[in-house]
Write an enzyme that holds these catalytic residues in place. Structure first.
Site, PDB file in Angstrom:
ATOM      1  N   ASP A 169       1.309  30.952  -1.158  1.00  0.00           N
ATOM      2  CA  ASP A 169       2.263  30.330  -0.235  1.00  0.00           C
ATOM      3  C   ASP A 169       2.813  31.364   0.737  1.00  0.00           C
ATOM      4  O   ASP A 169       3.120  32.493   0.348  1.00  0.00           O
ATOM      5  CB  ASP A 169       3.439  29.706  -0.990  1.00  0.00           C
ATOM      6  CG  ASP A 169       3.044  28.497  -1.821  1.00  0.00           C
ATOM      7  OD1 ASP A 169       1.926  27.988  -1.624  1.00  0.00           O
ATOM      8  OD2 ASP A 169       3.849  28.070  -2.658  1.00  0.00           O
ATOM      9  N   CYS A 200       2.159  24.535  -0.912  1.00  0.00           N
ATOM     10  CA  CYS A 200       2.178  23.243  -1.596  1.00  0.00           C
ATOM     11  C   CYS A 200       3.362  22.396  -1.129  1.00  0.00           C
ATOM     12  O   CYS A 200       4.214  22.846  -0.357  1.00  0.00           O
ATOM     13  CB  CYS A 200       2.254  23.464  -3.101  1.00  0.00           C
ATOM     14  SG  CYS A 200       3.807  24.210  -3.644  1.00  0.00           S
ATOM     15  N   CYS A 239       0.435  32.475  -5.693  1.00  0.00           N
ATOM     16  CA  CYS A 239      -0.070  31.143  -5.353  1.00  0.00           C
ATOM     17  C   CYS A 239      -0.561  31.033  -3.917  1.00  0.00           C
ATOM     18  O   CYS A 239      -1.121  30.012  -3.537  1.00  0.00           O
ATOM     19  CB  CYS A 239       1.004  30.092  -5.610  1.00  0.00           C
ATOM     20  SG  CYS A 239       2.448  30.291  -4.569  1.00  0.00           S
ATOM     21  N   CYS A 276       8.785  28.448  -5.425  1.00  0.00           N
ATOM     22  CA  CYS A 276       8.892  27.896  -4.062  1.00  0.00           C
ATOM     23  C   CYS A 276      10.328  27.967  -3.560  1.00  0.00           C
ATOM     24  O   CYS A 276      10.573  28.310  -2.400  1.00  0.00           O
ATOM     25  CB  CYS A 276       8.402  26.449  -4.041  1.00  0.00           C
ATOM     26  SG  CYS A 276       6.664  26.272  -4.494  1.00  0.00           S
TER      27      CYS A 276
END
Length: 167
Positions: A71, A95, A69, A138
């Site tokens: 991150d 995010c 993603c 996350c």
């Protein structure tokens, strides 16, 4: 300047989606419904943003990323002479769930010993923030960042080759 403008735009959009008197809670858009109020709170009011001196012997730095993603999370801890984490900072590019996970992780490690901080698991972070399954990575980043920062700190505590031979 462009980054600050983008941040203000995101904050304004989230404020409109989450607090508009014209939109009852049941009519929120799909993206707004994906984020629990705890995530929104940590995203809009992140705790412990910043950096510590990475060259300091009592500071450990963990830098981790999720290629899937994009991150990237940097988490730093400062440990006192008794082995207690007295400060923690983070910088995250990602995010809202990644930012919230980082923010919560820094709150949780403060006041813990190095060994106690190792017990923080991504499942605990995900549960506290009510992360949906698609955002569990996350919380895993936050756990990995904590472990990486602790490993860096421990590595700095080992005597250097020259120092060990002098004693």
């Amino acid at each position: 300047m462009a980054a600050a403008g983008a941040f203000r735009l995101r904050r304004a959009a989230s404020a409109l989606l989450l607090r508009s008197p014209r939109l009852p809670a049941r009519e929120l858009s799909a993206p707004a419904r994906l984020y629990h109020k705890k995530v929104v709170d940590h995203y809009e009011n992140p705790r412990n943003v910043g950096s510590l001196d990475k060259t300091s012997k009592n500071v450990g730095t963990g830098l981790v990323g999720a290629p899937a993603c994009g991150d990237v999370m940097k988490l730093q801890i400062q440990v006192d002479e008794k082995g207690k984490i007295v400060d923690a900072r983070f910088k995250t590019f990602g995010c809202g769930s990644a930012i919230a996970s980082s923010s919560l992780a820094t709150e949780w490690v403060k006041g813990k010993t190095v060994e106690e901080a190792l017990t923080i698991k991504n499942t605990d972070i995900a549960k506290e923030l009510c992360l949906p399954p698609v955002k569990l990575h996350c919380s895993m980043l936050a756990e990995d960042a904590i472990k990486a920062a602790l490993a860096d700190y421990k590595l700095k505590q080992e005597p250097k080759k020259g120092e060990a031979e002098k004693k």
